[in-house]
Design a protein around this motif. Sequence first.
Motif, PDB file in Angstrom:
ATOM      1  N   SER A  30      78.909 -43.094 -16.665  1.00 55.70           N
ATOM      2  CA  SER A  30      77.499 -43.963 -16.683  1.00 55.70           C
ATOM      3  C   SER A  30      76.359 -43.692 -15.902  1.00 55.70           C
ATOM      4  N   PRO A  31      74.979 -44.127 -16.206  1.00 48.77           N
ATOM      5  CA  PRO A  31      74.113 -44.663 -15.406  1.00 48.77           C
ATOM      6  C   PRO A  31      73.989 -45.618 -15.165  1.00 48.77           C
ATOM      7  N   VAL A  32      73.938 -45.656 -13.195  1.00 47.49           N
ATOM      8  CA  VAL A  32      73.734 -47.166 -12.405  1.00 47.49           C
ATOM      9  C   VAL A  32      72.500 -46.871 -11.377  1.00 47.49           C
ATOM     10  N   VAL A  33      72.254 -48.031 -11.032  1.00 47.68           N
ATOM     11  CA  VAL A  33      70.575 -47.510 -10.350  1.00 47.68           C
ATOM     12  C   VAL A  33      71.111 -49.105  -8.999  1.00 47.68           C
ATOM     13  N   LEU A  34      70.350 -48.720  -8.374  1.00 47.71           N
ATOM     14  CA  LEU A  34      70.273 -50.220  -7.726  1.00 47.71           C
ATOM     15  C   LEU A  34      69.025 -50.443  -7.401  1.00 47.71           C
ATOM     16  N   MET A  35      68.849 -51.444  -6.928  1.00 43.35           N
ATOM     17  CA  MET A  35      66.997 -52.166  -6.908  1.00 43.35           C
ATOM     18  C   MET A  35      66.574 -52.145  -5.700  1.00 43.35           C
ATOM     19  N   SER A  36      66.231 -52.357  -4.389  1.00 43.51           N
ATOM     20  CA  SER A  36      66.002 -52.290  -3.726  1.00 43.51           C
ATOM     21  C   SER A  36      65.510 -53.215  -3.249  1.00 43.51           C
ATOM     22  N   GLY A  37      66.168 -54.882  -2.336  1.00 48.25           N
ATOM     23  CA  GLY A  37      65.812 -56.707  -1.662  1.00 48.25           C
ATOM     24  C   GLY A  37      64.471 -56.772  -2.093  1.00 48.25           C
ATOM     25  N   ASN A  38      63.053 -55.765  -1.748  1.00 48.32           N
ATOM     26  CA  ASN A  38      61.980 -56.334  -1.847  1.00 48.32           C
ATOM     27  C   ASN A  38      61.755 -55.888  -3.124  1.00 48.32           C
ATOM     28  N   PHE A  39      62.102 -55.269  -4.405  1.00 41.69           N
ATOM     29  CA  PHE A  39      61.883 -55.609  -5.362  1.00 41.69           C
ATOM     30  C   PHE A  39      62.701 -56.504  -6.033  1.00 41.69           C
ATOM     31  N   TRP A  40      63.852 -56.419  -6.316  1.00 46.97           N
ATOM     32  CA  TRP A  40      64.063 -57.938  -6.541  1.00 46.97           C
ATOM     33  C   TRP A  40      63.824 -58.868  -6.267  1.00 46.97           C
TER      34      TRP A  40
ATOM     35  N   VAL B 248      59.843 -48.333   1.452  1.00 43.13           N
ATOM     36  CA  VAL B 248      60.279 -49.278   0.188  1.00 43.13           C
ATOM     37  C   VAL B 248      60.908 -48.521  -1.078  1.00 43.13           C
ATOM     38  N   PRO B 249      61.630 -48.300  -1.382  1.00 47.70           N
ATOM     39  CA  PRO B 249      61.310 -48.046  -2.729  1.00 47.70           C
ATOM     40  C   PRO B 249      61.400 -48.935  -3.418  1.00 47.70           C
ATOM     41  N   SER B 250      61.154 -49.244  -5.311  1.00 43.06           N
ATOM     42  CA  SER B 250      61.325 -50.526  -6.147  1.00 43.06           C
ATOM     43  C   SER B 250      63.407 -49.838  -6.088  1.00 43.06           C
ATOM     44  N   LEU B 251      63.219 -48.990  -6.532  1.00 44.19           N
ATOM     45  CA  LEU B 251      64.440 -48.517  -7.272  1.00 44.19           C
ATOM     46  C   LEU B 251      65.561 -47.233  -6.024  1.00 44.19           C
ATOM     47  N   TRP B 252      66.619 -46.813  -6.310  1.00 47.09           N
ATOM     48  CA  TRP B 252      67.810 -46.005  -6.020  1.00 47.09           C
ATOM     49  C   TRP B 252      68.168 -45.501  -7.028  1.00 47.09           C
ATOM     50  N   ALA B 253      68.360 -44.132  -7.551  1.00 45.69           N
ATOM     51  CA  ALA B 253      69.026 -43.964  -8.045  1.00 45.69           C
ATOM     52  C   ALA B 253      70.071 -42.574  -8.018  1.00 45.69           C
ATOM     53  N   PRO B 254      70.748 -42.294  -8.469  1.00 50.57           N
ATOM     54  CA  PRO B 254      71.649 -40.953  -8.012  1.00 50.57           C
ATOM     55  C   PRO B 254      70.928 -39.882  -8.627  1.00 50.57           C
ATOM     56  N   VAL B 255      70.921 -38.382  -7.762  1.00 50.70           N
ATOM     57  CA  VAL B 255      70.353 -37.434  -8.416  1.00 50.70           C
ATOM     58  C   VAL B 255      70.936 -37.309 -10.134  1.00 50.70           C
ATOM     59  N   ALA B 256      71.882 -37.290 -10.355  1.00 52.49           N
ATOM     60  CA  ALA B 256      72.239 -36.790 -11.641  1.00 52.49           C
ATOM     61  C   ALA B 256      71.706 -37.344 -12.697  1.00 52.49           C
ATOM     62  N   ALA B 257      71.438 -38.315 -12.349  1.00 49.60           N
ATOM     63  CA  ALA B 257      70.120 -39.650 -13.165  1.00 49.60           C
ATOM     64  C   ALA B 257      69.314 -39.867 -13.328  1.00 49.60           C
ATOM     65  N   LYS B 258      68.948 -38.176 -12.647  1.00 52.56           N
ATOM     66  CA  LYS B 258      67.190 -37.795 -12.928  1.00 52.56           C
ATOM     67  C   LYS B 258      67.373 -37.283 -14.302  1.00 52.56           C
ATOM     68  N   VAL B 259      68.492 -36.441 -14.717  1.00 59.31           N
ATOM     69  CA  VAL B 259      68.505 -35.560 -16.171  1.00 59.31           C
ATOM     70  C   VAL B 259      68.565 -36.782 -16.763  1.00 59.31           C
ATOM     71  N   HIS B 260      69.289 -38.154 -16.608  1.00 56.26           N
ATOM     72  CA  HIS B 260      69.080 -38.944 -18.157  1.00 56.26           C
ATOM     73  C   HIS B 260      67.838 -39.709 -17.944  1.00 56.26           C
ATOM     74  N   VAL B 261      67.186 -39.501 -17.201  1.00 56.97           N
ATOM     75  CA  VAL B 261      65.449 -39.953 -17.517  1.00 56.97           C
ATOM     76  C   VAL B 261      64.746 -38.787 -18.112  1.00 56.97           C
ATOM     77  N   GLY B 262      64.909 -37.957 -17.986  1.00 51.09           N
ATOM     78  CA  GLY B 262      64.598 -36.793 -18.644  1.00 51.09           C
ATOM     79  C   GLY B 262      63.498 -35.933 -17.029  1.00 51.09           C
ATOM     80  N   GLY B 263      63.457 -36.363 -16.360  1.00 54.60           N
ATOM     81  CA  GLY B 263      63.142 -35.303 -15.207  1.00 54.60           C
ATOM     82  C   GLY B 263      63.674 -34.344 -14.814  1.00 54.60           C
ATOM     83  N   LEU B 264      64.707 -33.964 -15.346  1.00 47.76           N
ATOM     84  CA  LEU B 264      65.337 -32.837 -15.024  1.00 47.76           C
ATOM     85  C   LEU B 264      66.085 -31.964 -16.214  1.00 47.76           C
ATOM     86  N   ALA B 265      65.949 -30.815 -16.423  1.00 48.09           N
ATOM     87  CA  ALA B 265      67.102 -30.748 -18.053  1.00 48.09           C
ATOM     88  C   ALA B 265      68.648 -30.544 -17.032  1.00 48.09           C
TER      89      ALA B 265
END
Lengths: 953, 121
Positions: free
Chosen positions: A263-273, A312-329
Motif C-alpha cells: 500500500s502506498p505510503v509517504v513521509l513528510m519532512s519536519g519542515n513541511f509538516w 530538505v524536500p517536502s515529502l519522501w516516498a518509496p521508488v515504487a510510489a512513482k508508479v502509483h503517481v504515474g511518474g513511471l510505468a
Amino acid sequence: MEPHGGRHLGDSAKHAGGSVRFLSRVRSWMRAVTRRSRMEREMDAELRFHIEAFAEDLVRRGVLREEALRRARIEFGGVERAKEECREARGVNFLESLIQDARFGLRMLRKNPGFTSVAVLTLALGIAVNTAVFTAFDALVLRPRPVKDPDSLVAVFRTTPGDARGRFSYPDYIYFRDRSKSFSDLSLFAFGMALTSSDLPPTGPEARSRLAGAVGFQLPQLLQGSAQPVVAVFVSGNYFQMLGAVPLRGRLLVPADDQLGSSPVVLMSGNFWQRQFHSDPKVVGSVLHLNGEPFTVVGVTPVDYMGTLPNVPSLWAPVAAKVHVGGLAAENLENRLLIAGMPAGRLKPGVSLSDAQAELDVLAAQLRIAHPEDEKNTGVLLLPDRNDVAMLGPEEWALVGAAMSAVGLLLLIACANVASLLLARAAVRHKEIAVRLAIGASRGRLLRQLLTESILIALFAGAAGLPLAAWLLHLLIVEIASALPSAWGTIALQVSPDVRIFSYALLVSCAAGIAFGLAPALQASKPDVNSALKAEGTLFGRRLSRLRLRGLLIAGQMAACLVLLISSTLLLRGSQRALEIDAGFESRHVVCLEIINPANLRYPQARMLQVSRDLIRGIAGVPGVRSVAQASRDPVGGIRWVPVAPVGAAASTSITQETQTTGAGYSYVTPNYFETLSIPILRGRVFTPSEAEGQAPVVVISEATARRFWPEENPIGKHLKIGLEKGTMFYPGEKDPFIPSSEVIGVARDVRSMDLRRIDESYVYLPLSQSRQWTRILLARTEADPRQLLPAFGHEVQRVDASLPVVGAPLYTMISMDPFFVVSRVGGLLASIVGALGLLLACMGVYGMVSYTVAQRTHEIGIRMALGARGTQVLKLIAHEGLRPILAGMLIGIVASAGVSRLLAAMLFGLNLLDAFSFFGVSLLLGGVALVATLLPARRATKVDPMVALRYE
Amino acid sequence: MHLGETASVDKQLELLQGTLDMLILKAVSLGPLHGYGILLRIQQISKDRLEIQQGSLYPALYRLEHQGWIASEWGESENNRKAKYYRLTAAGKRKLQTEAEKWNRMADVISGILQSTPEEV
C-alpha cells in the motif's frame, strides 16, 4: 691563590647511563618552573658572589674597593644578559617568557584602550567576513552529512566515455544491489517530482524578503488549478535504514514499502509538516492524495533532515510510489535504458573504497558480458559520499576561490590598517624600546614580545569576529532562504559551531597577527639606540624607513581596495548585462504557459489531446494574443540531446553514443513556433500544417547545425539521421526521437536556448502533430505587456479544465531566473558589500595616517610657518606627501584589476574587460574619497599656531 | 682576565663554546669549586694562555648542570660567604673522558694533515 672546595658536599647521585641527561633535564626544568623565584634569588646571589670575589682579588692587589667593584662589574659584562642566558640554559625560557610577554602585552593594551579597541574592531571585521564565507563553504560542502558514520558512505556512478558521473537504470541498480558483497546497504535516490495534492491546507502568500526584491526574483504564478504543487523525492526502501535515521513522528520507510504491491505510503519532512500542517499530530496516519492516489502518511522526518540531499524536500516516498503517481510505468522498472536514479551505499566494516571499486568493476564487466548490446566502455565509479566535495566541478571551485580571495583582500586591508596603527604607536614607544635594548634585552626577545602583543590583538579580534560572523551569516541565510519559494525545498545550512570553523578563525587570526605585527615589530626593535635616547624623534631624515613602510601600507590598502571595488562593479554591471542578452528570440512579449506534471492527472491520451486543443483555442481567443505555439521544451529550460549525423555524405564520423559532440538539441514544435518567437527563417521554409500533422520526416535546423555539417553548401534538401535505432538513455516521458532520414527544409537563426551564455551549438526543430502529440508548454505571443493577460489566461484554463495546474510567466522573467544569472546577481551584490567595507577600511587608514603625520610633524610645521610659509603651502606639502602612496597604490590596483577582470570574464557577459565606467569611475570615486580623507586632517595642519608648535615636542 | 698583570707573551687564544664546557668539566674534576674558583683554576692550569669571557661562564655552568654532567650545591666559601659549588657527576666524568679522547683524535688527524709533505700525497 688556591681555591678550595666548600665544606659540604652532597652525595654523588647514582644515575643510569643513557637516561641521565633526559631525567636530569626534566628534573631541572621542573625545579626551575616550580621554584622560579627561589632560582632567581639564587642566581642573583651567585653572580653577586662572583663579582665580589673578583673585586676582593683586586683589592688584595691594591686597588681601591670602589674602583675594584666597578672594574669587576665591567669585566663581567652584562649581568642581565648572563642571567637571561642562564635561564635559557635551564630550558624554562620559552614558556616562561611567553607568559611574561603575554602579561606585559595585556598591560600595554589595557593602558591604551583607544588604540586597542580600534585595532580589535578593524581586524574583527576582516576576520568575521572571512569566517562567515568559510563557514558557508563548510556548511555547504565540507561538513559531513548529518547521518550516521558518513565516512563509510559511497556514491556510485555509471561511467561512459562521454560522461563520468552518469546515472543508473533501475535493473542495473538491482543488479549491483543484489550481487555486491561490499555494501551493507545500497540505496537509490530516484529524483524528485512535482506532484499535486488537493489535501494541502491553504497557505498564505509567500513572504518576500528584501534580498528577493533586490535581485529581482520573480517566479511563475500559479494560474489556476485546485490542486497545489508539492515536491516529493523518491528513495529506495532501505534508504533511511542505511543512513541510520530516526523519525520525528511515526516511522520511516522500510524495504517492505518499496514493493509494487504494497500500500502506498509517504513521509513528510519536519519542515513541511510545521509549515503546511502546523505540526498537527493527527497528520501521521492520515491519508494524503497525491496525483489523485491515496497515500498514507506514516511518519515525519526530523526538521532540517536532508539525508544525502542538498536541501530538505517536502515529502519522501518509496521508488515504487512513482508508479502509483504515474511518474513511471510499471514495466519501465525493467527498462535498462530508462534513467532511474543515483545509488549510494554504505561500505561494510573493514571494506575499503578500493576494495569495493574492484568488486564493482568485476560485476560491471560481468554485466557487459551478459548484455553485449550495451554501450562499450561502460564502467562504474565509486566516490566517497561523506560530503559534497566530490560534486564540485571546476566552475564551482573557481567561484569558491573568488569568494575567498575577495574576503582575503578585505582582511589584508584590515591588517594593513592595524599595521599602520602599530607603527604609529611604535614611534611613541621609541624610547621605552631603546632603553630596553640598552640594558641588554636581545633583539629576538624584544621582537617576540612585540609579536605577542600583535597576536593578542589578533586573538581578541578573532574572538570578537566569531559572533559577528555568526550574525552576518544568520542575516544572509534568513534573507536568502526566505527569497526562495518553499516549493523548491528548504535550504537548511547547518551553521553550528564546529572545530573546523574555530580552528579556521584561530588560524586566520594568528596569520593576521603575524602579518600586521611583523613589519612594525621589526621596525621598532631596530637597535638604533643612540638616536632614540637623544632628545626627540622628530628629526626629519631619521624616520625615513618608518615613513616608507607606512607609505607602503597605504599603497597596499589602496591597491587592494581598488581591486575589490572594480571587480565588484564589473560583476554588478555584468549581471545587469546578462539580463539584456539577446537570446535570439522574442522574450518580452511572450508568455510561457506550462502544465505542471500532466502525468499527475492520469488522463488518457485522447482526453489530454482534447484538453490541449481546447486550451490552445481558448488562449488564442484572448484579446491581445497574436499567436499560440506549442513546443516540447520551453525555450529557456534544460537540454535535450539527440545524436544527429548527415545521411550519405562524409560518414567518416560514425555516430556512437559516446561522442555527444555529434549531438544536437531538439524539440518538437508547431509551424507557428518560429513566428511566435520571432525567430527568422534564413533559408527555406517551415513545416506546412499537413507536414506537421503527418509528422513528415522533415526538419528545420539552426544555422550552427548547417555550418557544422554542410559548411560551404546549401543545406536545404540534404538529409539528417536523427537519433539511434537502439535508443539512448532517457528520462521518463521523454523518449528520444528516431528518424532514419529527415529532409532539411529550412534554416533558422541561431538562438541561445540551452545556455544563455552561449549560442546553441546545434539545434534541430521537429514537426509537432497536434492530433497525435500534446505538449506541456504553450507559448503565447502578445501585443502588449504579457503580465496584463495572465489573469485572462487563468480564466481560460479554468474554463477548459478546472483541475489543470498551469503556471505562466513572461519568458523574459524566466530568463532572469536562470540559476546562473541569479548567482551572478547575488554575487555582484555581495561583492559590492565587501568592496564597500574595503573602501571604509582603506579610508580610515588614510585618514589615520595623515592625522598622525600631522601630529608628528607639528613641530616641523611650526618652524615652517614661523619662517613664513602660508597655510595653503603647508596644506599642499602635507597633502602632496599623503597623496603619493595613494596614487601609487591606485596605479597598482588598476593594473591588478585588469588582470582580475580577465579571470572574471565568464561572469561578465560580454561587458568590456576594461569597462570604462568600472575602471575610471571607481578609481575616481576612490581617489576622491581618499583625497577628502587626506585633506581633512591636513587642514588641521594649517590651523597650527607656530608658537605652540615650536614648543611642541 | 686582566688583573693588571702582563699577559704572557703568546697571544691569548679565543675559546670555542664546546671547549669551554670541556675545560669546566676538567677544572671541576680536580675538586668541587664555585664559579669564580672555576675561572681561576682554568686560568691557572692553562698558565694564563686562555681568554675566557666571564659572562659566558655561568650560562655554560647552568647548561652543563641541566645536562647532568655537574651537580651543584650551596656551601660556604673560604670567607664564610654563601656560594654555589659545582662538582663532577659520574656521568660527567665519563663525558669528560670521551670528550678528551675525541679532542685528542681530532688533534692527531689535523696535525697529521698539516704535516703532510708533497711526497706523501
